[in-house]
Design a protein around this motif. Sequence first.
Motif, PDB file in Angstrom:
ATOM      1  N   ALA A  64       0.831  -1.207   0.000  1.00 14.31           N
ATOM      2  CA  ALA A  64       0.000   0.000   0.000  1.00 14.31           C
ATOM      3  C   ALA A  64       0.864   1.253   0.000  1.00 14.31           C
ATOM      4  O   ALA A  64       0.551   2.238  -0.688  1.00 14.31           O
ATOM      5  CB  ALA A  64      -0.934  -0.012   1.206  1.00 14.31           C
ATOM      6  N   SER A  65       1.961   1.250   0.749  1.00 11.77           N
ATOM      7  CA  SER A  65       2.871   2.401   0.765  1.00 11.77           C
ATOM      8  C   SER A  65       3.466   2.628  -0.625  1.00 11.77           C
ATOM      9  O   SER A  65       3.592   3.771  -1.070  1.00 11.77           O
ATOM     10  CB  SER A  65       3.985   2.176   1.783  1.00 11.77           C
ATOM     11  N   ALA A  66       3.820   1.533  -1.291  1.00 15.09           N
ATOM     12  CA  ALA A  66       4.389   1.662  -2.631  1.00 15.09           C
ATOM     13  C   ALA A  66       3.353   2.211  -3.612  1.00 15.09           C
ATOM     14  O   ALA A  66       3.667   3.051  -4.472  1.00 15.09           O
ATOM     15  CB  ALA A  66       4.908   0.307  -3.113  1.00 15.09           C
ATOM     16  N   PHE A  67       2.098   1.744  -3.478  1.00 19.51           N
ATOM     17  CA  PHE A  67       1.066   2.263  -4.380  1.00 19.51           C
ATOM     18  C   PHE A  67       0.803   3.743  -4.116  1.00 19.51           C
ATOM     19  O   PHE A  67       0.610   4.521  -5.053  1.00 19.51           O
ATOM     20  CB  PHE A  67      -0.233   1.480  -4.243  1.00 19.51           C
ATOM     21  N   LEU A  68       0.792   4.153  -2.855  1.00 21.40           N
ATOM     22  CA  LEU A  68       0.566   5.560  -2.537  1.00 21.40           C
ATOM     23  C   LEU A  68       1.663   6.433  -3.131  1.00 21.40           C
ATOM     24  O   LEU A  68       1.392   7.541  -3.606  1.00 21.40           O
ATOM     25  CB  LEU A  68       0.489   5.750  -1.023  1.00 21.40           C
ATOM     26  N   ALA A  69       2.893   5.953  -3.127  1.00 21.35           N
ATOM     27  CA  ALA A  69       3.989   6.703  -3.750  1.00 21.35           C
ATOM     28  C   ALA A  69       3.756   6.842  -5.248  1.00 21.35           C
ATOM     29  O   ALA A  69       3.970   7.915  -5.835  1.00 21.35           O
ATOM     30  CB  ALA A  69       5.323   6.009  -3.472  1.00 21.35           C
ATOM     31  N   THR A  70       3.288   5.756  -5.873  1.00 17.20           N
ATOM     32  CA  THR A  70       2.978   5.806  -7.307  1.00 17.20           C
ATOM     33  C   THR A  70       1.826   6.766  -7.578  1.00 17.20           C
ATOM     34  O   THR A  70       1.861   7.548  -8.529  1.00 17.20           O
ATOM     35  CB  THR A  70       2.612   4.400  -7.823  1.00 17.20           C
ATOM     36  N   LEU A  71       0.798   6.726  -6.737  1.00 17.52           N
ATOM     37  CA  LEU A  71      -0.357   7.597  -6.908  1.00 17.52           C
ATOM     38  C   LEU A  71       0.043   9.067  -6.801  1.00 17.52           C
ATOM     39  O   LEU A  71      -0.368   9.900  -7.612  1.00 17.52           O
ATOM     40  CB  LEU A  71      -1.414   7.252  -5.861  1.00 17.52           C
ATOM     41  N   ARG A  72       0.857   9.399  -5.799  1.00 15.09           N
ATOM     42  CA  ARG A  72       1.288  10.793  -5.640  1.00 15.09           C
ATOM     43  C   ARG A  72       2.085  11.255  -6.860  1.00 15.09           C
ATOM     44  O   ARG A  72       1.930  12.389  -7.315  1.00 15.09           O
ATOM     45  CB  ARG A  72       2.124  10.931  -4.368  1.00 15.09           C
ATOM     46  N   ALA A  73       2.927  10.375  -7.387  1.00 15.18           N
ATOM     47  CA  ALA A  73       3.704  10.724  -8.576  1.00 15.18           C
ATOM     48  C   ALA A  73       2.800  10.945  -9.781  1.00 15.18           C
ATOM     49  O   ALA A  73       2.993  11.889 -10.557  1.00 15.18           O
ATOM     50  CB  ALA A  73       4.735   9.633  -8.874  1.00 15.18           C
TER      51      ALA A  73
END
Length: 320
Positions: free
Chosen positions: A288-297
């Motif tokens: 989930a942390s990795a997806f949130l980083a992708t989403l913010r980008a």
Amino acid sequence: MPVTRTALTVNELEAFLLLADTCNFRQAADRFHISQPALSRIIQSAERKLGARLFDRSTRHVALTPSGEELLPIARRIVAEFHDSLSDLSEFVAGRKGRITIACLPSAAAALLPRAMLAFERTHPRVTLALVPMSDEYVQERVADGRADFGMSVAPATPGRVAFEPVAQDDFVLICSANDPLASRVRVDWRVLASRPLVASGSSSSIRPLVDRVLAETGLAIAPKYEATNISVVGAMVAAGLGVAPVPRLALCLMDVRGLAVLKLGRPAVHRELGILTRSGRSPSAAASAFLATLRAELGDRVAAPGANISLRGTRPVAD
């Protein structure tokens, strides 16, 4: 009284398999990186727990007993399953495997998340993503009780159980029928609602409170003529000529816009702030942390994209 047997450990099963493979205590001990006496003690411990001899051994010969032959396929399966499970756990801890459940407003689900999901799929193909579109009150509920890893919605009215990170501003526009005389205009202000029947979203939506607040603050004593809980139905009613509706721009992706005209809406300029909701006091999973980083980008990239429909926090509003 029945005899209670202690279960063999994975360490004992692995030692048994190495000795069964080599039939040589020295070679098995070397491969297990222990001394021969230590290996003998492990095999003896396994035999005591099972109440059966696993190897016939002499100074020159080591061979499986019938009990050892029976244990061999069982031990292989158990050890293989154990290492597979450890591998799966390592993949989960590293964020390369798992399941992410995202509760979000339908407009965010359609307009903001698919591109991020596609980008994430390229780097995390073994992670499953479950998108659950729903109204904002249910988004907050699912995040707060842990049924969703995170959410995308408006800020909670009573923060505490969930944390809110604003990431985007979704401007309001006015939709009218393509056959309405208003359709020839580029921009209108909220006072135009006094000249047309108002088609409103349902009271449980994230849109209705904002519209009601603006009407009250601008002194427009307008009650909705029509109401629909589904935003796509609001669009269909407006397209049919029943009235006009102020809606967030992202909501347009949920409508059939072919029969609609979309006008800039100002005086006052209104937007709803969208953000990421996480459970207070709880760390998200690595995936989930990795997806949130992708989403913010991905949200950051939308600022510079031609025809972008939203303005991101920390930037100037993007032109329509």
